[in-house]
Design a protein around this motif. Sequence first.
Motif, PDB file in Angstrom:
ATOM      1  N   LEU A   2       9.567   9.444  -0.781  1.00 42.72           N
ATOM      2  CA  LEU A   2      10.409   8.137  -0.222  1.00 42.72           C
ATOM      3  C   LEU A   2      10.613   7.929   1.161  1.00 42.72           C
ATOM      4  O   LEU A   2      10.764   6.964   1.705  1.00 42.72           O
ATOM      5  CB  LEU A   2      11.823   8.594  -0.949  1.00 42.72           C
ATOM      6  CG  LEU A   2      11.867   8.556  -2.578  1.00 42.72           C
ATOM      7  CD1 LEU A   2      13.309   9.129  -2.993  1.00 42.72           C
ATOM      8  CD2 LEU A   2      11.585   7.123  -2.825  1.00 42.72           C
ATOM      9  N   TRP A  52       6.308   2.747   2.367  1.00 44.61           N
ATOM     10  CA  TRP A  52       5.336   2.416   1.355  1.00 44.61           C
ATOM     11  C   TRP A  52       4.058   2.043   1.679  1.00 44.61           C
ATOM     12  O   TRP A  52       2.949   2.598   1.329  1.00 44.61           O
ATOM     13  CB  TRP A  52       6.013   1.607   0.344  1.00 44.61           C
ATOM     14  CG  TRP A  52       5.239   0.599  -0.394  1.00 44.61           C
ATOM     15  CD1 TRP A  52       4.465   0.875  -1.756  1.00 44.61           C
ATOM     16  CD2 TRP A  52       4.649  -0.731  -0.309  1.00 44.61           C
ATOM     17  NE1 TRP A  52       3.917   0.045  -2.134  1.00 44.61           N
ATOM     18  CE2 TRP A  52       3.992  -0.931  -1.316  1.00 44.61           C
ATOM     19  CE3 TRP A  52       5.164  -1.484   0.739  1.00 44.61           C
ATOM     20  CZ2 TRP A  52       3.344  -2.347  -1.507  1.00 44.61           C
ATOM     21  CZ3 TRP A  52       4.669  -2.873   0.372  1.00 44.61           C
ATOM     22  CH2 TRP A  52       3.846  -3.267  -0.206  1.00 44.61           C
ATOM     23  N   SER A  72       1.446  -5.390  -4.108  1.00 48.75           N
ATOM     24  CA  SER A  72       0.729  -4.254  -3.696  1.00 48.75           C
ATOM     25  C   SER A  72      -0.799  -4.376  -3.376  1.00 48.75           C
ATOM     26  O   SER A  72      -1.482  -4.470  -2.260  1.00 48.75           O
ATOM     27  CB  SER A  72       0.987  -2.807  -4.156  1.00 48.75           C
ATOM     28  OG  SER A  72       2.523  -2.398  -4.148  1.00 48.75           O
ATOM     29  N   SER A  96       7.921   7.641  -6.904  1.00 49.01           N
ATOM     30  CA  SER A  96       9.087   8.451  -6.582  1.00 49.01           C
ATOM     31  C   SER A  96      10.454   7.788  -6.654  1.00 49.01           C
ATOM     32  O   SER A  96      11.281   8.444  -7.148  1.00 49.01           O
ATOM     33  CB  SER A  96       8.927   8.734  -4.987  1.00 49.01           C
ATOM     34  OG  SER A  96       8.708   7.569  -4.366  1.00 49.01           O
ATOM     35  N   THR A  97      10.331   6.577  -6.761  1.00 47.34           N
ATOM     36  CA  THR A  97      11.720   5.939  -6.998  1.00 47.34           C
ATOM     37  C   THR A  97      12.123   5.761  -8.663  1.00 47.34           C
ATOM     38  O   THR A  97      13.352   6.369  -8.872  1.00 47.34           O
ATOM     39  CB  THR A  97      11.632   4.285  -6.761  1.00 47.34           C
ATOM     40  OG1 THR A  97      11.326   4.136  -5.329  1.00 47.34           O
ATOM     41  CG2 THR A  97      12.986   3.635  -7.083  1.00 47.34           C
ATOM     42  N   THR A 152       8.471  -3.002 -11.647  1.00 43.63           N
ATOM     43  CA  THR A 152       7.108  -2.375 -11.169  1.00 43.63           C
ATOM     44  C   THR A 152       5.993  -3.321 -11.205  1.00 43.63           C
ATOM     45  O   THR A 152       5.085  -2.998 -10.164  1.00 43.63           O
ATOM     46  CB  THR A 152       7.141  -0.987 -11.722  1.00 43.63           C
ATOM     47  OG1 THR A 152       8.292  -0.290 -11.579  1.00 43.63           O
ATOM     48  CG2 THR A 152       6.125  -0.169 -10.891  1.00 43.63           C
ATOM     49  N   THR A 207       1.307   6.308  -5.669  1.00 44.51           N
ATOM     50  CA  THR A 207       2.271   5.811  -4.338  1.00 44.51           C
ATOM     51  C   THR A 207       3.716   5.320  -4.953  1.00 44.51           C
ATOM     52  O   THR A 207       4.299   5.187  -3.904  1.00 44.51           O
ATOM     53  CB  THR A 207       1.618   5.022  -3.308  1.00 44.51           C
ATOM     54  OG1 THR A 207       1.264   4.072  -3.695  1.00 44.51           O
ATOM     55  CG2 THR A 207       0.501   5.968  -3.066  1.00 44.51           C
ATOM     56  N   GLY A 208       3.642   5.115  -6.169  1.00 45.14           N
ATOM     57  CA  GLY A 208       4.993   4.202  -6.430  1.00 45.14           C
ATOM     58  C   GLY A 208       5.811   4.868  -7.428  1.00 45.14           C
ATOM     59  O   GLY A 208       6.786   4.189  -8.160  1.00 45.14           O
ATOM     60  N   SER A 249       2.294   4.641 -12.617  1.00 45.76           N
ATOM     61  CA  SER A 249       3.707   5.011 -11.716  1.00 45.76           C
ATOM     62  C   SER A 249       4.739   5.621 -12.685  1.00 45.76           C
ATOM     63  O   SER A 249       5.546   6.377 -12.588  1.00 45.76           O
ATOM     64  CB  SER A 249       3.837   3.885 -11.141  1.00 45.76           C
ATOM     65  OG  SER A 249       5.275   3.760 -10.266  1.00 45.76           O
ATOM     66  N   MET A 287       0.335   3.825   1.173  1.00 45.81           N
ATOM     67  CA  MET A 287      -0.928   3.172   0.519  1.00 45.81           C
ATOM     68  C   MET A 287      -2.157   3.101   1.360  1.00 45.81           C
ATOM     69  O   MET A 287      -3.209   3.373   0.915  1.00 45.81           O
ATOM     70  CB  MET A 287      -0.714   1.780   0.141  1.00 45.81           C
ATOM     71  CG  MET A 287       0.105   1.777  -1.106  1.00 45.81           C
ATOM     72  SD  MET A 287       0.082   0.191  -2.038  1.00 45.81           S
ATOM     73  CE  MET A 287       0.476  -0.857  -0.751  1.00 45.81           C
TER      74      MET A 287
END
Length: 312
Positions: A150, A154, A242, A183-184, A235, A180-181, A120, A158
């Motif tokens: 975004l 989320w 997750s 973008s932030t 994260t 999937t994580g 990520s 996933m």
Amino acid sequence: MTHFEKRLEKWTRKAFSRNPVLSDKMGLTARGIGKTTDLFLATWMGRVGIIIIVFFMAIAAYADLFIHYDKYENDPDQLLEDASLEHLFGTDQMGRDVLTRVAMGTKASLIVGFAAMAISMGLGTLVGLVSGYWGGWKDEVIMRVNDMFLSIPWLVLMLVLAAILNARSLWAVILVIGITGWSTTARIVRAQVLTLKERQFVERAKAIGSGDLHIIKKHIFPNVVPLVFANAILTIAICILSEATLSFLKMGPKDVETWGKILDEAYEQGAALSGPYPFIVMPGLCIVFVVLGFTFVGYAMDEVLNPKLRRR
């Protein structure tokens, strides 16, 4: 300068004493690391977070002390037993020792957290650097793709990706969580790069003919690292949560024990209502505490690396 900073700087200079220039450079770096460490340990969140993380990492590293493989085998005579001296956390629906399963799940859950975080952070940092430095229509295209990620919830993203890839192994789940994580992180890094590329040291590097790759590598990226590092710690906690969520929804890895998988089986057996309560409580507490530990460390690092948040 504190005693720890002096000792670390002295040891570093001695280690690189054959090269005076490198010795001075590494000595200054060691002094900075020592100062950061002192500021970090001065916060209560940093101290508590480190203790929690070290505790769980010790369990993962020395899991053999807690794992009794004979107790991991099915035992029809001890199904869903409550806590006892023989089984401190009780047994599951197949007669296996819950403590053994929780200890085995510690290693897998931490692997998921660190590996998915690396994917990520790598993707997010790369996208943020390229988008922020290039600017123009390239930045617009990249950010619209980022906004698309975004805008999708989320959990839904996933689940869909896990279903498409048929992710049932540990590393497949890690890949799903990692991609999937990002973008932030990309948005945060881009915002930092937009301010950095207008600084005078970047303009001077351009004036002497430095290429874009050299500027990003030598001038932009080093100034983004502290922000990325603080975000990476937080994260890890999100990645562990997750995996637990995917496992609870039967979309997690099937080839290893994880805390989420144990929680799912405990819930199916009605352990929350009729017991044995350690079956569902202990993996849940492990998730809560390890996430809390990484969250504490992340906030402490943010406070250390951002002088505006530091108490004066």
